[in-house]
Design a protein around this motif. Structure first.
Motif, PDB file in Angstrom:
ATOM      1  N   GLU A  91      45.747  36.240 -11.955  1.00  0.00           N
ATOM      2  CA  GLU A  91      45.369  37.540 -11.408  1.00  0.00           C
ATOM      3  C   GLU A  91      45.722  37.619  -9.922  1.00  0.00           C
ATOM      4  OE1 GLU A  91      41.462  40.488 -11.342  1.00  0.00           O
ATOM      5  OE2 GLU A  91      41.289  38.516 -12.262  1.00  0.00           O
ATOM      6  N   ALA A  92      45.521  36.530  -9.198  1.00  0.00           N
ATOM      7  CA  ALA A  92      45.898  36.478  -7.785  1.00  0.00           C
ATOM      8  C   ALA A  92      47.409  36.626  -7.635  1.00  0.00           C
ATOM      9  CB  ALA A  92      45.424  35.168  -7.154  1.00  0.00           C
ATOM     10  N   ALA A  93      48.181  35.975  -8.504  1.00  0.00           N
ATOM     11  CA  ALA A  93      49.641  36.057  -8.437  1.00  0.00           C
ATOM     12  C   ALA A  93      50.117  37.486  -8.692  1.00  0.00           C
ATOM     13  CB  ALA A  93      50.280  35.087  -9.431  1.00  0.00           C
ATOM     14  N   ALA A  94      49.485  38.184  -9.623  1.00  0.00           N
ATOM     15  CA  ALA A  94      49.846  39.577  -9.894  1.00  0.00           C
ATOM     16  C   ALA A  94      49.550  40.446  -8.666  1.00  0.00           C
ATOM     17  CB  ALA A  94      49.092  40.086 -11.117  1.00  0.00           C
ATOM     18  N   PHE A  95      48.408  40.217  -8.033  1.00  0.00           N
ATOM     19  CA  PHE A  95      48.052  40.942  -6.812  1.00  0.00           C
ATOM     20  C   PHE A  95      49.071  40.651  -5.709  1.00  0.00           C
ATOM     21  CE2 PHE A  95      45.858  40.506  -2.669  1.00  0.00           C
ATOM     22  CZ  PHE A  95      45.624  41.853  -2.417  1.00  0.00           C
ATOM     23  N   GLN A  96      49.417  39.393  -5.544  1.00  0.00           N
ATOM     24  CA  GLN A  96      50.375  38.997  -4.511  1.00  0.00           C
ATOM     25  C   GLN A  96      51.732  39.668  -4.731  1.00  0.00           C
ATOM     26  OE1 GLN A  96      50.129  34.776  -5.048  1.00  0.00           O
ATOM     27  NE2 GLN A  96      48.040  34.694  -4.261  1.00  0.00           N
ATOM     28  N   ARG A  97      52.203  39.706  -5.980  1.00  0.00           N
ATOM     29  CA  ARG A  97      53.472  40.382  -6.278  1.00  0.00           C
ATOM     30  C   ARG A  97      53.387  41.863  -5.934  1.00  0.00           C
ATOM     31  NH1 ARG A  97      53.209  36.996 -10.649  1.00  0.00           N
ATOM     32  NH2 ARG A  97      52.356  38.630 -11.996  1.00  0.00           N
ATOM     33  N   ALA A  98      52.256  42.487  -6.250  1.00  0.00           N
ATOM     34  CA  ALA A  98      52.079  43.912  -5.948  1.00  0.00           C
ATOM     35  C   ALA A  98      52.117  44.158  -4.436  1.00  0.00           C
ATOM     36  CB  ALA A  98      50.772  44.424  -6.547  1.00  0.00           C
ATOM     37  N   VAL A  99      51.469  43.296  -3.657  1.00  0.00           N
ATOM     38  CA  VAL A  99      51.490  43.441  -2.196  1.00  0.00           C
ATOM     39  C   VAL A  99      52.909  43.221  -1.677  1.00  0.00           C
ATOM     40  CG1 VAL A  99      50.644  42.525   0.006  1.00  0.00           C
ATOM     41  CG2 VAL A  99      49.063  42.795  -1.913  1.00  0.00           C
ATOM     42  N   ASP A 100      53.589  42.197  -2.177  1.00  0.00           N
ATOM     43  CA  ASP A 100      54.970  41.938  -1.749  1.00  0.00           C
ATOM     44  C   ASP A 100      55.844  43.164  -2.007  1.00  0.00           C
ATOM     45  OD1 ASP A 100      54.307  39.355  -0.988  1.00  0.00           O
ATOM     46  OD2 ASP A 100      55.143  38.410  -2.783  1.00  0.00           O
ATOM     47  N   GLU A 101      55.738  43.743  -3.196  1.00  0.00           N
ATOM     48  CA  GLU A 101      56.536  44.922  -3.538  1.00  0.00           C
ATOM     49  C   GLU A 101      56.175  46.111  -2.654  1.00  0.00           C
ATOM     50  OE1 GLU A 101      55.979  45.506  -7.740  1.00  0.00           O
ATOM     51  OE2 GLU A 101      56.963  43.605  -8.217  1.00  0.00           O
ATOM     52  N   ALA A 102      54.894  46.288  -2.385  1.00  0.00           N
ATOM     53  CA  ALA A 102      54.456  47.387  -1.514  1.00  0.00           C
ATOM     54  C   ALA A 102      54.979  47.186  -0.099  1.00  0.00           C
ATOM     55  CB  ALA A 102      52.934  47.500  -1.514  1.00  0.00           C
ATOM     56  N   MET A 103      54.973  45.960   0.391  1.00  0.00           N
ATOM     57  CA  MET A 103      55.494  45.680   1.727  1.00  0.00           C
ATOM     58  C   MET A 103      56.991  45.979   1.794  1.00  0.00           C
ATOM     59  SD  MET A 103      53.196  44.762   3.909  1.00  0.00           S
ATOM     60  CE  MET A 103      54.239  44.122   5.203  1.00  0.00           C
ATOM     61  N   ILE A 104      57.730  45.584   0.790  1.00  0.00           N
ATOM     62  CA  ILE A 104      59.166  45.853   0.763  1.00  0.00           C
ATOM     63  C   ILE A 104      59.402  47.360   0.720  1.00  0.00           C
ATOM     64  CG2 ILE A 104      61.254  45.635  -0.631  1.00  0.00           C
ATOM     65  CD1 ILE A 104      60.118  42.805  -1.435  1.00  0.00           C
ATOM     66  N   GLY A 105      58.643  48.065  -0.120  1.00  0.00           N
ATOM     67  CA  GLY A 105      58.773  49.516  -0.221  1.00  0.00           C
ATOM     68  C   GLY A 105      58.392  50.235   1.061  1.00  0.00           C
ATOM     69  N   HIS A 106      57.379  49.721   1.748  1.00  0.00           N
ATOM     70  CA  HIS A 106      56.900  50.317   2.999  1.00  0.00           C
ATOM     71  C   HIS A 106      57.896  50.090   4.126  1.00  0.00           C
ATOM     72  CE1 HIS A 106      54.396  50.088   6.757  1.00  0.00           C
ATOM     73  NE2 HIS A 106      53.978  51.240   6.296  1.00  0.00           N
ATOM     74  N   GLY A 107      58.545  48.945   4.091  1.00  0.00           N
ATOM     75  CA  GLY A 107      59.522  48.633   5.129  1.00  0.00           C
ATOM     76  C   GLY A 107      58.913  48.084   6.397  1.00  0.00           C
ATOM     77  N   GLY A 108      57.598  47.966   6.445  1.00  0.00           N
ATOM     78  CA  GLY A 108      56.925  47.419   7.620  1.00  0.00           C
ATOM     79  C   GLY A 108      56.773  45.921   7.525  1.00  0.00           C
ATOM     80  N   ARG A 109      56.268  45.323   8.579  1.00  0.00           N
ATOM     81  CA  ARG A 109      56.097  43.866   8.627  1.00  0.00           C
ATOM     82  C   ARG A 109      54.666  43.467   8.955  1.00  0.00           C
ATOM     83  NH1 ARG A 109      59.632  40.768   6.705  1.00  0.00           N
ATOM     84  NH2 ARG A 109      59.086  39.171   8.186  1.00  0.00           N
ATOM     85  N   ARG A 110      53.746  44.438   8.904  1.00  0.00           N
ATOM     86  CA  ARG A 110      52.347  44.155   9.246  1.00  0.00           C
ATOM     87  C   ARG A 110      51.436  44.692   8.154  1.00  0.00           C
ATOM     88  NH1 ARG A 110      52.086  44.140  15.635  1.00  0.00           N
ATOM     89  NH2 ARG A 110      54.220  43.464  15.976  1.00  0.00           N
ATOM     90  N   VAL A 111      50.379  43.937   7.893  1.00  0.00           N
ATOM     91  CA  VAL A 111      49.464  44.317   6.822  1.00  0.00           C
ATOM     92  C   VAL A 111      48.022  44.144   7.276  1.00  0.00           C
ATOM     93  CG1 VAL A 111      48.956  42.223   5.482  1.00  0.00           C
ATOM     94  CG2 VAL A 111      49.589  44.244   4.302  1.00  0.00           C
ATOM     95  N   LEU A 112      47.170  45.070   6.851  1.00  0.00           N
ATOM     96  CA  LEU A 112      45.727  44.949   7.044  1.00  0.00           C
ATOM     97  C   LEU A 112      45.126  44.857   5.656  1.00  0.00           C
ATOM     98  CD1 LEU A 112      43.055  44.987   8.606  1.00  0.00           C
ATOM     99  CD2 LEU A 112      43.163  47.484   8.558  1.00  0.00           C
ATOM    100  N   LEU A 113      44.561  43.706   5.332  1.00  0.00           N
ATOM    101  CA  LEU A 113      43.919  43.489   4.039  1.00  0.00           C
ATOM    102  C   LEU A 113      42.418  43.612   4.230  1.00  0.00           C
ATOM    103  CD1 LEU A 113      43.953  42.726   1.045  1.00  0.00           C
ATOM    104  CD2 LEU A 113      44.082  40.326   1.741  1.00  0.00           C
TER     105      LEU A 113
END
Length: 118
Positions: free
Chosen positions: A28-50
């Motif tokens: 479940e953590a790996a699925a979440f991590q993939r989703a965040v990675d994809e969202a970061m790539i789609g967003h084009g930014g390099r900073r995240v607030l979790l």
């Protein structure tokens, strides 16, 4: 135990990730991590607030997989972690330092954003 859930919001300068409930397994953590990675790539930014203020503490194995991910991830330069409670934040900062992760934990959203966007 509340079910794990999350959502993303693209903001100016960063991606907001709001997580809630409890991550119940490494898969479940790996699925979440993939989703965040994809969202970061789609967003084009390099900073995240979790924002993890509405989460429940996962098992050690799941926590370890999350720290491995943030330590090895190449999609962000800065990662602010918003947590409930000063002790939890201090523990996260010690773990980040030990793992040389580009992560800083906060309990105050304004402080997290000030650091994230500096």
């Amino acid at each position: 135990m509340r079910a794990h859930g999350y959502h993303f919001e693209a903001r100016v300068g960063y991606l907001l990730v709001v997580q809630e409930g409890r991550v119940g397994s490494v898969a479940e953590a790996a699925a979440f991590q993939r989703a965040v990675d994809e969202a970061m790539i789609g967003h084009g930014g390099r900073r995240v607030l979790l924002d993890n203020r509405a989460t429940e503490r996962p098992d050690e194995e799941v926590r370890a997989s999350m720290w491995t991910w943030v330590t090895e991830c190449t999609h962000f330069d800065r990662f602010a972690l918003l947590l409930e409670g000063e002790r939890t934040s201090q523990r996260a900062n010690l773990t980040a330092s030990r793992n040389r992760a580009a992560v800083v934990a906060f309990t105050d959203e304004a402080e997290a954003l000030a650091w994230l966007l500096e």
